[in-house]
Design a protein around this motif. Structure first.
Motif, PDB file in Angstrom:
ATOM      1  N   SER A  10      95.594 -27.013  14.403  1.00  0.00           N
ATOM      2  CA  SER A  10      96.122 -27.224  13.055  1.00  0.00           C
ATOM      3  C   SER A  10      94.992 -27.486  12.072  1.00  0.00           C
ATOM      4  CB  SER A  10      97.101 -28.404  13.040  1.00  0.00           C
ATOM      5  OG  SER A  10      96.440 -29.607  13.409  1.00  0.00           O
ATOM      6  N   GLY A  11      95.299 -27.351  10.784  1.00  0.00           N
ATOM      7  CA  GLY A  11      94.290 -27.611   9.760  1.00  0.00           C
ATOM      8  C   GLY A  11      94.830 -27.385   8.364  1.00  0.00           C
ATOM      9  N   GLU A  12      93.996 -27.669   7.367  1.00  0.00           N
ATOM     10  CA  GLU A  12      94.360 -27.519   5.967  1.00  0.00           C
ATOM     11  C   GLU A  12      93.090 -27.451   5.123  1.00  0.00           C
ATOM     12  OE1 GLU A  12      95.650 -30.501   7.636  1.00  0.00           O
ATOM     13  OE2 GLU A  12      93.596 -31.217   7.405  1.00  0.00           O
ATOM     14  N   VAL A  13      93.237 -27.022   3.888  1.00  0.00           N
ATOM     15  CA  VAL A  13      92.125 -27.031   2.938  1.00  0.00           C
ATOM     16  C   VAL A  13      91.872 -28.473   2.526  1.00  0.00           C
ATOM     17  CG1 VAL A  13      91.368 -26.325   0.635  1.00  0.00           C
ATOM     18  CG2 VAL A  13      92.613 -24.711   2.081  1.00  0.00           C
ATOM     19  N   THR A  14      90.619 -28.922   2.608  1.00  0.00           N
ATOM     20  CA  THR A  14      90.293 -30.301   2.249  1.00  0.00           C
ATOM     21  C   THR A  14      89.356 -30.398   1.051  1.00  0.00           C
ATOM     22  OG1 THR A  14      88.596 -30.232   3.992  1.00  0.00           O
ATOM     23  CG2 THR A  14      90.688 -31.294   4.537  1.00  0.00           C
ATOM     24  N   GLU A  26      86.783 -25.320   1.669  1.00  0.00           N
ATOM     25  CA  GLU A  26      86.395 -25.995   2.906  1.00  0.00           C
ATOM     26  C   GLU A  26      87.665 -26.296   3.682  1.00  0.00           C
ATOM     27  OE1 GLU A  26      83.032 -29.043   3.309  1.00  0.00           O
ATOM     28  OE2 GLU A  26      84.857 -30.270   3.435  1.00  0.00           O
ATOM     29  N   ILE A  27      87.678 -25.878   4.943  1.00  0.00           N
ATOM     30  CA  ILE A  27      88.872 -25.992   5.770  1.00  0.00           C
ATOM     31  C   ILE A  27      88.566 -26.874   6.974  1.00  0.00           C
ATOM     32  CG2 ILE A  27      90.500 -24.690   7.193  1.00  0.00           C
ATOM     33  CD1 ILE A  27      89.619 -22.297   5.187  1.00  0.00           C
ATOM     34  N   SER A  28      89.344 -27.913   7.152  1.00  0.00           N
ATOM     35  CA  SER A  28      89.169 -28.827   8.283  1.00  0.00           C
ATOM     36  C   SER A  28      90.266 -28.563   9.300  1.00  0.00           C
ATOM     37  CB  SER A  28      89.224 -30.284   7.819  1.00  0.00           C
ATOM     38  OG  SER A  28      88.156 -30.562   6.924  1.00  0.00           O
ATOM     39  N   MET A  29      89.868 -28.486  10.573  1.00  0.00           N
ATOM     40  CA  MET A  29      90.820 -28.174  11.636  1.00  0.00           C
ATOM     41  C   MET A  29      90.612 -29.087  12.837  1.00  0.00           C
ATOM     42  SD  MET A  29      90.654 -24.001  11.426  1.00  0.00           S
ATOM     43  CE  MET A  29      88.875 -24.051  11.259  1.00  0.00           C
ATOM     44  N   ARG A  30      91.612 -29.140  13.673  1.00  0.00           N
ATOM     45  CA  ARG A  30      91.538 -29.973  14.871  1.00  0.00           C
ATOM     46  C   ARG A  30      92.375 -29.345  15.983  1.00  0.00           C
ATOM     47  NH1 ARG A  30      93.183 -31.516  10.547  1.00  0.00           N
ATOM     48  NH2 ARG A  30      95.428 -31.391  10.159  1.00  0.00           N
ATOM     49  N   ILE A  31      91.994 -29.656  17.201  1.00  0.00           N
ATOM     50  CA  ILE A  31      92.758 -29.239  18.378  1.00  0.00           C
ATOM     51  C   ILE A  31      93.089 -30.500  19.156  1.00  0.00           C
ATOM     52  CG2 ILE A  31      92.797 -27.808  20.448  1.00  0.00           C
ATOM     53  CD1 ILE A  31      90.618 -26.084  19.194  1.00  0.00           C
ATOM     54  N   LYS A  76      98.911 -38.362  21.660  1.00  0.00           N
ATOM     55  CA  LYS A  76      98.667 -39.740  22.086  1.00  0.00           C
ATOM     56  C   LYS A  76      97.186 -40.095  22.019  1.00  0.00           C
ATOM     57  CE  LYS A  76     102.704 -40.070  25.145  1.00  0.00           C
ATOM     58  NZ  LYS A  76     103.170 -40.271  26.544  1.00  0.00           N
ATOM     59  N   LYS A  77      96.334 -39.074  21.928  1.00  0.00           N
ATOM     60  CA  LYS A  77      94.894 -39.285  21.854  1.00  0.00           C
ATOM     61  C   LYS A  77      94.364 -38.701  20.556  1.00  0.00           C
ATOM     62  CE  LYS A  77      94.397 -38.676  26.884  1.00  0.00           C
ATOM     63  NZ  LYS A  77      93.752 -37.829  27.932  1.00  0.00           N
ATOM     64  N   PRO A  78      93.184 -39.161  20.117  1.00  0.00           N
ATOM     65  CA  PRO A  78      92.565 -38.542  18.949  1.00  0.00           C
ATOM     66  C   PRO A  78      92.278 -37.064  19.233  1.00  0.00           C
ATOM     67  CG  PRO A  78      91.483 -40.622  19.499  1.00  0.00           C
ATOM     68  CD  PRO A  78      92.383 -40.284  20.637  1.00  0.00           C
ATOM     69  N   PRO A  79      92.065 -36.246  18.206  1.00  0.00           N
ATOM     70  CA  PRO A  79      91.796 -34.817  18.422  1.00  0.00           C
ATOM     71  C   PRO A  79      90.646 -34.589  19.402  1.00  0.00           C
ATOM     72  CG  PRO A  79      92.188 -35.229  16.107  1.00  0.00           C
ATOM     73  CD  PRO A  79      92.132 -36.573  16.772  1.00  0.00           C
ATOM     74  N   ALA A  80      90.817 -33.593  20.265  1.00  0.00           N
ATOM     75  CA  ALA A  80      89.787 -33.267  21.257  1.00  0.00           C
ATOM     76  C   ALA A  80      88.673 -32.426  20.646  1.00  0.00           C
ATOM     77  CB  ALA A  80      90.412 -32.514  22.431  1.00  0.00           C
ATOM     78  N   VAL A  81      89.020 -31.646  19.630  1.00  0.00           N
ATOM     79  CA  VAL A  81      88.034 -30.794  18.950  1.00  0.00           C
ATOM     80  C   VAL A  81      88.264 -30.927  17.450  1.00  0.00           C
ATOM     81  CG1 VAL A  81      87.179 -28.437  18.607  1.00  0.00           C
ATOM     82  CG2 VAL A  81      88.006 -29.145  20.867  1.00  0.00           C
ATOM     83  N   GLN A  82      87.179 -31.071  16.699  1.00  0.00           N
ATOM     84  CA  GLN A  82      87.248 -31.106  15.245  1.00  0.00           C
ATOM     85  C   GLN A  82      86.298 -30.058  14.691  1.00  0.00           C
ATOM     86  OE1 GLN A  82      86.499 -35.405  14.726  1.00  0.00           O
ATOM     87  NE2 GLN A  82      88.574 -35.571  13.914  1.00  0.00           N
ATOM     88  N   ALA A  83      86.744 -29.318  13.676  1.00  0.00           N
ATOM     89  CA  ALA A  83      85.939 -28.218  13.136  1.00  0.00           C
ATOM     90  C   ALA A  83      86.049 -28.188  11.621  1.00  0.00           C
ATOM     91  CB  ALA A  83      86.410 -26.885  13.726  1.00  0.00           C
TER      92      ALA A  83
END
Length: 459
Positions: free
Chosen positions: A163-167, A175-180, A186-193
């Motif tokens: 998931s992600g959005e324009v930040t 600039e687009i921030s995304m996460r997996i 239940k846990k913080p994002p495993a990947v941040q981009a």
């Protein structure tokens, strides 16, 4: 007259039409618009689905469509209007697990890199889309990948959400921030981009304006302020040629030390330490012609495909250097200097830029790296692999740099100890740790000094 908007949240499983479904079938089933670009080729299932959504939502080509007049202010949007997500049903879909499995039983990072680029494109499209069939949308291209950081490994047995959005936005950049993350969250994002896209005029290729951004929540406002700071830093960096950036005293001393040590290796190799080698001796290369099945929706070679190929070469380079499967840590930066066209000869060149032993890392940084790599006892060493992509033209004897990639990997201390205890392995190297690489010239020394400082920098 309004048109259907792109669905921005969905779950993919093998009940979704497969990538073998033809564009004409898709049009007949659900899209009232003319074909924008064929969605066929060497794409992951998730990329295929994201592009299918975008193709469906994209405006029909019309002779009467006009560009937004110069000076007309575009209506700003909030981050929620571009927020997009897609779920990987890995826990129940054996086909999807087969598509995303690595040789070592984890989610294949190279495929996720493709999907991140595809999702970023959809998010950028959602932000610039004015839902007006009388206007022409700009072309959106990936300008850079600012960072992709892994916090922990992802299991093939868990459903995950991308998931992600324009930040943040500039005049023509987004600039687009995304996460997996796992679907239960239940846990913080495993990947941040974080990716940066730019809008280009379809006719002139020049920068095109994009709608402003109206952050609403405190988190959105913090992200926008951080984006402002990064935009200023990028503008300053662009005004200075890389090799003419002023070096700190620490960098200058490190460059001098590296050149002094490499001089001994090059001129008196018999007297050089046994744990050093020239960085250029680690180089690995791929050379291939780009194919129509690798193009994106704009007809150029898909940036996600280039990232995947660069990552796979970087991984193989790190593997051959350390003698065991390396653990992926992060993408440092990816730059897109010029587009790559179908039918061009592309050369990918990977090289170990720097390696450091665990003893050179702070405890907190070593712990963060170990968590990202999924290592119990921790890492024994980390390394940076730089990859460059060059479009080569044999008839004219020329080559032009199209992309640069920075990848970082680690060596699991447990794996290293096992290799050292195995009499059939090359244990002398592993007992001593990774070899140190040295530059052959000043430009390499500057790049290596900055890589070494980056590897050991607290983040």
């Amino acid at each position: 007259m309004s048109r259907s908007v792109m669905s921005r949240s969905a779950c993919w499983d093998s009940s979704t039409p497969s990538s073998s479904t033809s564009t004409s079938q898709l049009e007949a089933q659900e899209s009232p618009h003319q074909e924008v670009s064929p969605i066929t080729g060497e794409y992951s299932p998730i990329t295929w689905e994201l592009w299918r959504r975008r193709s469906y939502a994209q405006k029909p080509l019309s002779e009467n469509a006009q560009k937004v007049p110069h000076g007309v202010e575009l209506k700003p949007k909030n981050p929620a209007q571009s927020r997009t997500s897609i779920t990987y049903a890995l826990s129940t879909d054996s086909f999807l697990r087969a598509q995303y499995g690595s040789p070592f039983g984890h989610v294949r990072i190279a495929r996720l890199l493709e999907d991140l680029d595809s999702l970023a494109g959809n998010i950028a499209f959602a932000h610039v889309d004015d839902d007006d069939p009388s206007t022409i949308e700009p072309t959106l291209v990936t300008a850079s990948v600012d960072s992709i950081r892994v916090k922990r490994r992802l299991s093939l047995n868990d459903d995950i959400v991308l998931s992600g959005e324009v930040t943040h936005v500039g005049r023509s950049s987004l600039e687009i921030s995304m996460r997996i993350e796992e679907s239960d969250k239940k846990k913080p994002p495993a990947v941040q981009a974080r990716f940066t896209f730019v809008a280009r005029d379809r006719e002139t290729g020049k920068a095109a304006p994009v709608p402003g951004l109206l952050p609403e929540t405190e988190e959105e406002k913090r992200a926008f302020a951080a984006g402002d700071a990064r935009a200023v830093a990028r503008k300053q960096a662009r005004s200075i040629k890389p090799m003419h950036q002023e070096m700190s005293d620490e960098e200058a001393q490190l460059v001098a030390d590296l050149l002094k040590e490499s001089k001994v290796l090059m001129e008196m190799p018999a007297l050089a330490p046994g744990d050093v080698m020239l960085a250029r001796a680690t180089r690995q290369e791929n050379l291939f012609m780009t194919q129509p099945q690798q193009r994106n929706m704009n007809g150029r070679v898909f940036g996600g495909f280039l990232m995947r190929r660069a990552f796979e070469l970087a991984y193989a380079t790190a593997f051959s250097f350390c003698g065991m499967p390396p653990r992926f840590l992060e993408v440092g930066e990816v730059t897109f200097k010029q587009p790559v066209s179908v039918g061009e000869l592309l050369s990918l060149r990977a090289e170990i830029r720097a390696s450091v032993d665990r003893s050179e890392l702070s405890e907190s940084l070593a712990t963060a790296y170990s968590r990202a790599a999924g290592c119990g006892p921790g890492l024994s060493a980390v390394m940076q692999v730089d990859v460059s992509a060059l479009v080569t033209d044999p008839p004219t004897r020329t080559a032009a740099l199209s992309n640069t990639f920075v990848f970082r990997f680690g060596v699991d201390a447990h794996d290293a100890d096992a290799a050292a205890d195995d009499s059939s392995s090359s244990s002398p190297v592993m007992r001593a740790g990774l070899k140190r690489v040295l530059p052959a010239k000043e430009s390499e020394a500057v790049a290596q000094a900055r890589a070494l400082l980056s590897l050991t920098d607290e983040r």
